[in-house]
Design an enzyme around this catalytic site. Structure first.
Site, PDB file in Angstrom:
ATOM      1  N   CYS A   1      -1.418   4.390  -0.153  1.00  0.00           N
ATOM      2  CA  CYS A   1      -1.763   4.794  -1.646  1.00  0.00           C
ATOM      3  C   CYS A   1      -2.239   6.358  -1.503  1.00  0.00           C
ATOM      4  CB  CYS A   1      -2.896   3.874  -2.050  1.00  0.00           C
ATOM      5  SG  CYS A   1      -1.990   2.274  -2.428  1.00  0.00           S
TER       6      CYS A   1
ATOM      7  N   LYS B   1      -4.018  -0.294 -11.084  1.00  0.00           N
ATOM      8  CA  LYS B   1      -2.645   0.053 -10.860  1.00  0.00           C
ATOM      9  C   LYS B   1      -2.133  -1.212 -10.010  1.00  0.00           C
ATOM     10  CE  LYS B   1      -3.394   2.634  -6.807  1.00  0.00           C
ATOM     11  NZ  LYS B   1      -3.076   1.704  -5.651  1.00  0.00           N
TER      12      LYS B   1
ATOM     13  N   ASP C   1      -8.540   3.323  -4.499  1.00  0.00           N
ATOM     14  CA  ASP C   1      -8.556   2.056  -3.765  1.00  0.00           C
ATOM     15  C   ASP C   1      -9.852   1.649  -2.885  1.00  0.00           C
ATOM     16  OD1 ASP C   1      -6.380   2.061  -5.219  1.00  0.00           O
ATOM     17  OD2 ASP C   1      -5.030   1.433  -3.784  1.00  0.00           O
TER      18      ASP C   1
HETATM   19  C1  VGL Z   1      -2.634  -0.348  -0.383  1.00  0.00           C
HETATM   20  C2  VGL Z   1      -1.153  -1.743   0.530  1.00  0.00           C
HETATM   21  C3  VGL Z   1      -0.962  -2.489  -0.414  1.00  0.00           C
HETATM   22  C4  VGL Z   1      -3.375   0.909  -0.354  1.00  0.00           C
HETATM   23  C5  VGL Z   1      -2.526  -0.974  -1.570  1.00  0.00           C
HETATM   24  O1  VGL Z   1      -4.294   1.080  -1.129  1.00  0.00           O
HETATM   25  O2  VGL Z   1      -3.154   1.830   0.305  1.00  0.00           O
HETATM   26  N1  VGL Z   1      -1.853  -0.574   0.584  1.00  0.00           N
HETATM   27  N2  VGL Z   1      -1.770  -2.014  -1.688  1.00  0.00           N
END
Ligand code: VGL
Ligand code: ZN
Length: 206
Positions: A156, A111, A14
């Site tokens: 994540c 995702k 991410d």
């Molecule tokens: C994430 C919170 C919400 C992450 C993704 O990538 O860690 N954290 N969505």
């Protein structure tokens, strides 16, 4: 013997604008990982990147429930931290961070696209049942070792690395290729959980 057996696959979690400075869910120092991630990807033969990719009105958004961000609520599948609206499909905030070189990425895995289920992990959604398909993909390609970096260390990255171990992969996390959200000590807790699960914590160095 599979050609990849000795080569770890780098999974970049991410690395998106909404998790960087000025984004919707800024991770402190999130932008600072870019040089380290670029060096890591240049030094790996195989690179995969994940992309948080939520529908508008996603169940993980506080606004969906008329609640404040960073509260925890119970959803049908268990407890869920509520986040500011972030990484909405097709928005600029969902795009990859400026300056990242992802030319050699072999797979972009999206995702969190199911409206009612969050997915911190790159392997299994937050209901802990729905697979993303990544485990099968990696096994079919013959990978046995995964190196993780990205955002956020304590959500994540943590959940992905834990699931990697649960699926039988060797796993390492490059700490200086990550930054943490750090809600109520979650960064330290993540470090402890990783160590207990046999996840190697390493540093890429300057
Ligand atoms: C994430 C919170 C919400 C992450 C993704 O990538 O860690 N954290 N969505
Ligand atoms: Zn998200």
């Amino acid at each position: 013997m599979n050609a990849h057996a000795d080569h770890p696959v780098l999974v970049i979690i991410d690395p998106q604008k909404d998790f960087c400075h000025g984004g919707a869910l800024p991770v402190p120092g999130g932008d600072e990982i870019v040089p380290a991630v670029n060096r890591l990807s240049a030094h790996h033969d195989h690179v995969i990147v994940t992309q948080d990719w939520h529908t508008p009105g996603h169940a993980s958004f506080a606004s969906t429930h008329g609640r404040q961000p960073y509260e925890t609520i119970e959803l049908a599948y268990g407890s869920q931290v509520l986040w500011p609206d972030h990484c909405v499909q097709g928005t600029d905030g969902a795009a990859f961070c400026d300056g990242l070189d992802l030319r050699n990425a072999e797979l972009v895995l999206r995702k969190g696209f199911r409206p009612g289920i969050d997915s911190y992990s790159a392997f299994r959604e937050n209901d802990r049942k729905t697979p993303t398909g990544l485990g099968g993909y990696l096994r079919e390609r013959g990978f046995t070792r995964i190196v993780f970096c990205g955002l956020a260390f304590d959500f994540c990255v943590l959940w992905s690395a834990l699931d990697a171990r649960a699926e039988g992969f060797a796993a390492a996390v490059v700490e200086d290729g990550c930054r943490a959200i750090d809600l109520e000590g979650s960064a330290d807790a993540a470090r402890r959980e990783m160590s207990a699960a046999g996840i190697e914590l390493v540093r890429a160095g300057p």
